[in-house]
Design a protein around this motif. Structure first.
Motif, PDB file in Angstrom:
ATOM      1  N   PRO A 150       0.844  -1.210   0.000  1.00  0.00           N
ATOM      2  CA  PRO A 150       0.000   0.000   0.000  1.00  0.00           C
ATOM      3  C   PRO A 150       0.873   1.252   0.000  1.00  0.00           C
ATOM      4  O   PRO A 150       1.784   1.381   0.830  1.00  0.00           O
ATOM      5  CB  PRO A 150      -0.796  -0.122   1.307  1.00  0.00           C
ATOM      6  N   ILE A 151       0.623   2.156  -0.934  1.00  0.00           N
ATOM      7  CA  ILE A 151       1.349   3.426  -1.004  1.00  0.00           C
ATOM      8  C   ILE A 151       0.379   4.503  -0.530  1.00  0.00           C
ATOM      9  O   ILE A 151      -0.612   4.795  -1.191  1.00  0.00           O
ATOM     10  CB  ILE A 151       1.849   3.735  -2.427  1.00  0.00           C
ATOM     11  N   ILE A 152       0.662   5.076   0.628  1.00  0.00           N
ATOM     12  CA  ILE A 152      -0.292   5.941   1.318  1.00  0.00           C
ATOM     13  C   ILE A 152       0.140   7.398   1.204  1.00  0.00           C
ATOM     14  O   ILE A 152       1.080   7.840   1.873  1.00  0.00           O
ATOM     15  CB  ILE A 152      -0.406   5.552   2.816  1.00  0.00           C
ATOM     16  N   ASP A 153      -0.528   8.137   0.341  1.00  0.00           N
ATOM     17  CA  ASP A 153      -0.315   9.576   0.291  1.00  0.00           C
ATOM     18  C   ASP A 153      -1.033  10.194   1.497  1.00  0.00           C
ATOM     19  O   ASP A 153      -2.142   9.775   1.835  1.00  0.00           O
ATOM     20  CB  ASP A 153      -0.888  10.129  -1.015  1.00  0.00           C
ATOM     21  N   HIS A 154      -0.396  11.113   2.173  1.00  0.00           N
ATOM     22  CA  HIS A 154      -1.090  11.828   3.235  1.00  0.00           C
ATOM     23  C   HIS A 154      -0.576  13.265   3.267  1.00  0.00           C
ATOM     24  O   HIS A 154       0.491  13.575   2.758  1.00  0.00           O
ATOM     25  CB  HIS A 154      -0.992  11.126   4.593  1.00  0.00           C
ATOM     26  N   ALA A 166      -4.946  14.924   6.633  1.00  0.00           N
ATOM     27  CA  ALA A 166      -5.732  13.949   5.869  1.00  0.00           C
ATOM     28  C   ALA A 166      -4.866  12.720   5.638  1.00  0.00           C
ATOM     29  O   ALA A 166      -3.706  12.851   5.223  1.00  0.00           O
ATOM     30  CB  ALA A 166      -6.195  14.536   4.546  1.00  0.00           C
ATOM     31  N   ALA A 167      -5.417  11.550   5.917  1.00  0.00           N
ATOM     32  CA  ALA A 167      -4.619  10.331   5.808  1.00  0.00           C
ATOM     33  C   ALA A 167      -5.520   9.107   5.849  1.00  0.00           C
ATOM     34  O   ALA A 167      -6.691   9.184   6.226  1.00  0.00           O
ATOM     35  CB  ALA A 167      -3.590  10.257   6.943  1.00  0.00           C
ATOM     36  N   ASN A 168      -4.930   7.996   5.490  1.00  0.00           N
ATOM     37  CA  ASN A 168      -5.555   6.690   5.591  1.00  0.00           C
ATOM     38  C   ASN A 168      -5.149   6.100   6.940  1.00  0.00           C
ATOM     39  O   ASN A 168      -3.953   5.996   7.239  1.00  0.00           O
ATOM     40  CB  ASN A 168      -5.024   5.814   4.447  1.00  0.00           C
ATOM     41  N   LEU A 169      -6.107   5.742   7.771  1.00  0.00           N
ATOM     42  CA  LEU A 169      -5.793   5.213   9.110  1.00  0.00           C
ATOM     43  C   LEU A 169      -5.400   3.741   8.996  1.00  0.00           C
ATOM     44  O   LEU A 169      -6.194   2.833   9.252  1.00  0.00           O
ATOM     45  CB  LEU A 169      -6.996   5.371  10.046  1.00  0.00           C
ATOM     46  N   MET A 170      -4.136   3.492   8.631  1.00  0.00           N
ATOM     47  CA  MET A 170      -3.693   2.126   8.348  1.00  0.00           C
ATOM     48  C   MET A 170      -3.672   1.243   9.587  1.00  0.00           C
ATOM     49  O   MET A 170      -3.708   0.017   9.475  1.00  0.00           O
ATOM     50  CB  MET A 170      -2.310   2.154   7.687  1.00  0.00           C
ATOM     51  N   GLY A 171      -3.605   1.842  10.768  1.00  0.00           N
ATOM     52  CA  GLY A 171      -3.592   1.037  11.984  1.00  0.00           C
ATOM     53  C   GLY A 171      -4.963   0.747  12.543  1.00  0.00           C
ATOM     54  O   GLY A 171      -5.105  -0.065  13.469  1.00  0.00           O
ATOM     55  N   THR A 172      -6.002   1.373  11.979  1.00  0.00           N
ATOM     56  CA  THR A 172      -7.341   1.268  12.563  1.00  0.00           C
ATOM     57  C   THR A 172      -8.421   0.940  11.544  1.00  0.00           C
ATOM     58  O   THR A 172      -9.232   0.034  11.759  1.00  0.00           O
ATOM     59  CB  THR A 172      -7.725   2.592  13.259  1.00  0.00           C
ATOM     60  N   ALA A 173      -8.416   1.691  10.428  1.00  0.00           N
ATOM     61  CA  ALA A 173      -9.512   1.535   9.456  1.00  0.00           C
ATOM     62  C   ALA A 173      -9.025   1.878   8.051  1.00  0.00           C
ATOM     63  O   ALA A 173      -9.360   2.934   7.511  1.00  0.00           O
ATOM     64  CB  ALA A 173     -10.685   2.441   9.853  1.00  0.00           C
ATOM     65  N   PRO A 174      -8.195   1.004   7.451  1.00  0.00           N
ATOM     66  CA  PRO A 174      -7.680   1.294   6.107  1.00  0.00           C
ATOM     67  C   PRO A 174      -8.810   1.348   5.076  1.00  0.00           C
ATOM     68  O   PRO A 174      -9.611   0.418   4.977  1.00  0.00           O
ATOM     69  CB  PRO A 174      -6.745   0.117   5.814  1.00  0.00           C
TER      70      PRO A 174
END
Length: 652
Positions: free
Chosen positions: A403-407, A418-426
């Motif tokens: 997963p490449i997560i732009d934030h 603004a971000a993707n919560l990869m530890g909680t709710a991707p």
């Protein structure tokens, strides 16, 4: 019957939809019940005196988080992990390809180093509220210095090592430190950069005079010490006593960080202790998916906000291992350096700038340096610092299969907006978007009158007050400038200075700075959209677009592109293909006819393209090369390219 692959796709889509609902529920809870949400998050830390008032709104627009609480950031980042029995765990893994040095520092060793440095500071009269300027390279001692200040309540201000003397002098005049911590040199791919002559020149220029300088002499370059003012790092710490952690108010300043590229009177962002520690600890778990004992690597520099938040404080507050890297994505020694380092040290989450990925892509477009590198340890790659164009994100995903997560966030916010919560709710990744607003941030997109715009309509990105914990509390010694710069345009809101839009799913898209919007015959177009399209061309590694003056249309876009290594396309054919591509994707309204290839784009050391400076060159305005520029010669490359296209004078 659905195939196994189709079933997996359906399950993934269902899970992502559920996670989006979970993210939105968390976000809503953080805005409706601010005190409850952040009061719960604060329990992850050890408090000397827990706050009874989580949010004090009595002095709005100056808001105070955990105002009546007491704590110590250094204790939470270092001592409590030792006391919990994890003193032998590596706290800082140092990797320096430019000096061929690698070693780990345990939490117990970190505690000893920081305590002694803090004790030395106290012995020369440094105490709570005193300022300390840190002008150092990417070495563990820089982290020791920051934490030692936090330990005794001194306010640190890190200035990127190697900054020009006059820029360092302006920061010294503004912060008025009693002490400067520095080193004999930094190491760049180009060679050794002596720091001491720059420091001496800055102190000679500065109106404010410091009492002492503590100098770390590195083996690559010896610095002569001025008797009476300068002290040797190793000698001073050899006999220094240990210092205990001071009890500090949550609202006491932790550090002042001057925003990159400032000239004249610098803008010092003030970060507090309590809110900062709460927000960073929350973000490590929920955004970056990091727990105690995990290995986290932010490939940045301590001189930038990323280095403050996610090389030093964030990982250590969580009890993780932070990797500190003295090198570059390419050239130290090759485009595979990042991947081999991740594999060797079992990095779980990796954070870098899109410009670093673009540099690797340019040098190794087919991913040859990834062959044979085992990246099974790597779960997520996070990108921030400069807008990530979709092509770069798609390329990285194709090469890494991660997963490449732009934030998106800023020096001022201190942690992601603004971000993707990869530890909680991707949630689902949409290339070009940093995903959804993070809990705590009430993000809106508004027009020039402050009215919310419809989905998929561009506008100014603002955040409703109060900002969450961890964000700037004011500007150093300048409350009025803080209000004028950030709060005055839209009362009740923080102005981010960025332009963008949200889509029908609530995903945010940051397209450019507000002043990078191009007005072509009344049509407002973002530079980010042009760059996105140009990067779709198979031969283009990266692109920069600026608006230049035009007598008929007011402004027209002008593009500069950097080609991938080994490309042989002619200038004429490239020009033709790029103009056709923009016409197809954006339309004739773009009036895109000015484009040229360039060897290298001008950037700050943190990877931001200097579009504002490029605009001044194009429009024959006076400009000063920012102190943060990585390679001043790139401005001459820009001038040459612009002159070819009929913009900018040939002579400086």
């Amino acid at each position: 019957m659905l195939t196994e692959q189709q079933n997996a796709s359906v399950a993934q889509a269902t899970n992502q939809k559920q996670n989006q609902q979970k993210h939105q529920a968390l976000h809503q809870a953080s805005l409706l019940n601010k005190a409850e949400f952040w009061g719960e998050a604060a329990k992850a830390l050890d408090w000397i005196k827990p706050a009874k008032t989580v949010l004090d709104e009595s002095q709005a627009p100056f808001y105070h988080w955990f105002a009546d609480g007491e704590m110590n950031t250094c204790y939470n980042a270092v001592d409590r992990h030792v006391l919990a029995g994890r003193g032998d765990q590596i706290a800082i893994q140092y990797v320096s390809p430019v000096t061929d040095t690698e070693y780990g520092i345990s939490y117990a060793e970190l505690q000893a180093q920081v305590s002694r440095l803090a004790g030395f500071m106290q012995s020369i009269g440094i105490g709570k509220g005193d300022r300390v300027v840190i002008y150092m390279p990417m070495v563990p001692e820089t982290a020791f210095a920051m934490l030692a200040c936090a330990r005794i309540g001194a306010i640190h201000s890190v200035v990127f090592g190697g900054f020009a003397a006059n820029e360092l002098a302006t920061r010294i005049n503004d912060a008025k430190p009693k002490l400067v911590l520095s080193a004999s040199c930094g190491i760049e791919p180009s060679g050794v950069i002596p720091y001491k002559p720059l420091l001496d020149k800055a102190l000679a220029q500065a109106v404010h005079q410091v009492d002492h300088c503590l100098i770390l002499n590195r083996s690559q370059c010896h610095a002569d010490l001025l008797e009476g003012r300068d002290l040797d790092w190793q000698a001073a710490l050899a006999t220094a006593p240990w210092a205990d952690c001071a009890a500090l108010k949550a609202t006491d300043p932790l550090y002042v960080l001057y925003t990159s590229g400032t000239t004249g009177q610098p803008k010092g962002v003030v970060r507090d202790n309590g809110g900062h520690a709460v927000a960073l600890t929350w973000s490590m778990q929920h955004i970056y998916d990091i727990q105690a004992g995990d290995v986290f690597w932010a490939a940045s520099d301590v001189g930038w906000v990323v280095g403050h938040s996610y090389i030093v404080y964030g990982p250590l507050l969580m009890g993780a291992t932070t990797l500190m890297y003295e090198g570059k994505p390419v050239g130290t020694p090759d485009p595979g350096a990042f991947w081999r380092t991740i594999a060797k040290y079992k990095v779980k989450s990796f954070f870098t700038a899109p410009t670093a990925i673009r540099a690797i892509k340019r040098e190794d477009p087919d991913g040859e340096y990834l062959q044979g590198v085992d990246l099974t340890c790597l779960k997520n790659v996070f990108l921030a610092g400069e807008r990530c164009d979709p092509d770069t994100l798609v390329w990285a995903h194709a090469q890494l299969a991660k997963p490449i997560i732009d934030h998106w966030w800023q020096t001022e916010t201190g942690w992601p907006v603004a971000a993707n919560l990869m530890g909680t709710a991707p949630v689902a990744i949409k290339p070009g978007s940093p995903a959804l607003p993070v809990p705590g941030y009430a993000v809106e997109v508004v027009d020039e009158l402050g009215e919310q715009v419809a989905p998929n309509t561009s506008g100014n990105v603002v955040i409703k007050l109060p900002l969450p914990p961890g964000t700037l509390t004011t500007l150093w010694q300048n409350d009025q400038r803080y209000q004028d710069s950030y709060l005055s345009m839209y009362p009740g809101y923080y102005l981010t200075g960025d332009a963008g839009y949200t889509d029908e799913d609530g995903y945010l898209y940051i397209m450019s700075r507000i002043d990078d919007i191009i007005n072509v015959a009344g049509h407002r177009l973002s530079t980010g959209r042009f760059e996105e399209v140009l990067c779709q061309h198979p031969d283009v590694a990266e692109a920069a677009v600026i608006g230049v003056d035009d007598q008929l249309k007011g402004q027209v876009p002008l593009g500069l592109v950097v080609l991938k290594k080994g490309v042989t396309i002619s200038d004429e054919e490239l020009h033709k293909q790029l103009i056709t591509l923009v016409r197809q994707e954006i339309g004739p309204v773009a009036s895109f006819r000015l484009v040229s290839a360039i060897q290298k784009l001008p950037k700050t050391r943190s990877g931001k393209i200097l579009r504002g400076t490029m605009r001044k060159i194009a429009d024959n305005q006076q400009y000063t090369a920012p102190a943060t520029i990585e390679d001043p010669q790139t401005l001459e490359l820009v001038r040459t390219a612009l002159t070819r296209m009929g913009y900018a004078d040939a002579l400086v």
